[in-house]
Motif scaffolding. Sequence first.
Motif, PDB file in Angstrom:
ATOM      1  N   ALA A 199      41.675  -0.670  47.713  1.00  0.00           N
ATOM      2  CA  ALA A 199      42.289  -0.292  48.989  1.00  0.00           C
ATOM      3  C   ALA A 199      41.563   0.893  49.618  1.00  0.00           C
ATOM      4  O   ALA A 199      41.240   0.880  50.809  1.00  0.00           O
ATOM      5  CB  ALA A 199      43.764   0.038  48.787  1.00  0.00           C
ATOM      6  N   VAL A 200      41.303   1.918  48.812  1.00  0.00           N
ATOM      7  CA  VAL A 200      40.612   3.102  49.320  1.00  0.00           C
ATOM      8  C   VAL A 200      39.205   2.738  49.795  1.00  0.00           C
ATOM      9  O   VAL A 200      38.775   3.145  50.884  1.00  0.00           O
ATOM     10  CB  VAL A 200      40.563   4.214  48.238  1.00  0.00           C
ATOM     11  N   ALA A 201      38.496   1.937  49.018  1.00  0.00           N
ATOM     12  CA  ALA A 201      37.134   1.549  49.378  1.00  0.00           C
ATOM     13  C   ALA A 201      37.109   0.764  50.684  1.00  0.00           C
ATOM     14  O   ALA A 201      36.255   1.006  51.541  1.00  0.00           O
ATOM     15  CB  ALA A 201      36.494   0.737  48.256  1.00  0.00           C
ATOM     16  N   THR A 202      38.037  -0.164  50.853  1.00  0.00           N
ATOM     17  CA  THR A 202      38.038  -0.968  52.078  1.00  0.00           C
ATOM     18  C   THR A 202      38.375  -0.125  53.301  1.00  0.00           C
ATOM     19  O   THR A 202      37.758  -0.287  54.352  1.00  0.00           O
ATOM     20  CB  THR A 202      39.006  -2.163  51.985  1.00  0.00           C
ATOM     21  N   VAL A 203      39.334   0.785  53.169  1.00  0.00           N
ATOM     22  CA  VAL A 203      39.697   1.633  54.310  1.00  0.00           C
ATOM     23  C   VAL A 203      38.563   2.584  54.650  1.00  0.00           C
ATOM     24  O   VAL A 203      38.177   2.725  55.822  1.00  0.00           O
ATOM     25  CB  VAL A 203      41.010   2.404  54.037  1.00  0.00           C
ATOM     26  N   TRP A 204      38.006   3.251  53.646  1.00  0.00           N
ATOM     27  CA  TRP A 204      36.937   4.201  53.920  1.00  0.00           C
ATOM     28  C   TRP A 204      35.678   3.500  54.449  1.00  0.00           C
ATOM     29  O   TRP A 204      34.980   4.035  55.304  1.00  0.00           O
ATOM     30  CB  TRP A 204      36.643   5.059  52.699  1.00  0.00           C
ATOM     31  N   PHE A 205      35.392   2.300  53.965  1.00  0.00           N
ATOM     32  CA  PHE A 205      34.264   1.541  54.483  1.00  0.00           C
ATOM     33  C   PHE A 205      34.510   1.171  55.944  1.00  0.00           C
ATOM     34  O   PHE A 205      33.619   1.265  56.791  1.00  0.00           O
ATOM     35  CB  PHE A 205      34.009   0.288  53.641  1.00  0.00           C
ATOM     36  N   GLY A 206      35.731   0.751  56.253  1.00  0.00           N
ATOM     37  CA  GLY A 206      36.090   0.431  57.626  1.00  0.00           C
ATOM     38  C   GLY A 206      35.957   1.637  58.545  1.00  0.00           C
ATOM     39  O   GLY A 206      35.456   1.525  59.673  1.00  0.00           O
ATOM     40  N   LEU A 207      36.397   2.788  58.070  1.00  0.00           N
ATOM     41  CA  LEU A 207      36.256   4.016  58.866  1.00  0.00           C
ATOM     42  C   LEU A 207      34.786   4.376  59.069  1.00  0.00           C
ATOM     43  O   LEU A 207      34.379   4.802  60.152  1.00  0.00           O
ATOM     44  CB  LEU A 207      37.000   5.178  58.194  1.00  0.00           C
ATOM     45  N   TRP A 208      33.988   4.205  58.038  1.00  0.00           N
ATOM     46  CA  TRP A 208      32.553   4.488  58.139  1.00  0.00           C
ATOM     47  C   TRP A 208      31.907   3.583  59.184  1.00  0.00           C
ATOM     48  O   TRP A 208      31.125   4.034  60.013  1.00  0.00           O
ATOM     49  CB  TRP A 208      31.904   4.312  56.768  1.00  0.00           C
ATOM     50  N   LEU A 209      32.236   2.282  59.139  1.00  0.00           N
ATOM     51  CA  LEU A 209      31.701   1.347  60.130  1.00  0.00           C
ATOM     52  C   LEU A 209      32.128   1.735  61.543  1.00  0.00           C
ATOM     53  O   LEU A 209      31.331   1.688  62.481  1.00  0.00           O
ATOM     54  CB  LEU A 209      32.161  -0.083  59.834  1.00  0.00           C
ATOM     55  N   HIS A 210      33.387   2.112  61.687  1.00  0.00           N
ATOM     56  CA  HIS A 210      33.906   2.506  63.001  1.00  0.00           C
ATOM     57  C   HIS A 210      33.164   3.742  63.524  1.00  0.00           C
ATOM     58  O   HIS A 210      32.748   3.775  64.683  1.00  0.00           O
ATOM     59  CB  HIS A 210      35.405   2.775  62.921  1.00  0.00           C
TER      60      HIS A 210
END
Length: 159
Positions: A130-141
Motif C-alpha cells: 500500500a505504501v509503495a503504490t501510494v508513494w509511487f503514485g505521488l512520485w509520478l504525479h
Amino acid sequence: MLVFIFSNSLKSAEQSIEQSSHTVQIVQDFVAVFDPDSPIVTAQGEDYDLLHEIVRTIAHFAEFGLLGVLLGWCLLSYTTKKKYLLIPLGGVLIVPLIDECLQLFSVGRGMQFSDILLDIGGGILGLVFAVATVWFGLWLHRRRVQKKKKGEQNGQRES
C-alpha cells in the motif's frame, strides 16, 4: 475485512476444513484446465493433505495481506506523514492476535503461534505494498507536474 477475518475464526474446525476443502477443489479444477495430469489435480492421501495445508497457508497470508493494503490505503488517503504509519502497523500486529484468540471459542479450534506470525507477515507485506503504490503514485504525479511547469516556462520564454 475484519468481519470476514473474524467470521472465519468463529467457524468450527469442521466448517473451516469444509471451506478450505472447497477452495482446494477450485484450485484443482483451475489447474486441470491447463494440465489435467498435474500432481495438484491428482493429489490424494498425504499429497492432498499437503495441498490442503498450502492452500490454507496462502489464504491466511492473503486475507491479512489484503487487510494490510486496506489499512495502509485508508491511512494514506488522509496523510502521507510517515509517523502515522504506526496506526495501520498496530492493526496488522493486533488483529492476528485477536483472530487467534477468537478461535479459542470455536469448536475444535485453537490458537497457533505459527498462524499469528503468518498473519502478521501477510499484513506487513500488504502494508508495504500500500505504501509503495501510494508513494509511487505521488512520485509520478510530482514528476508530471514538474514536466508541465518546465514546459510552460519554456513556452513563455519563446513568446
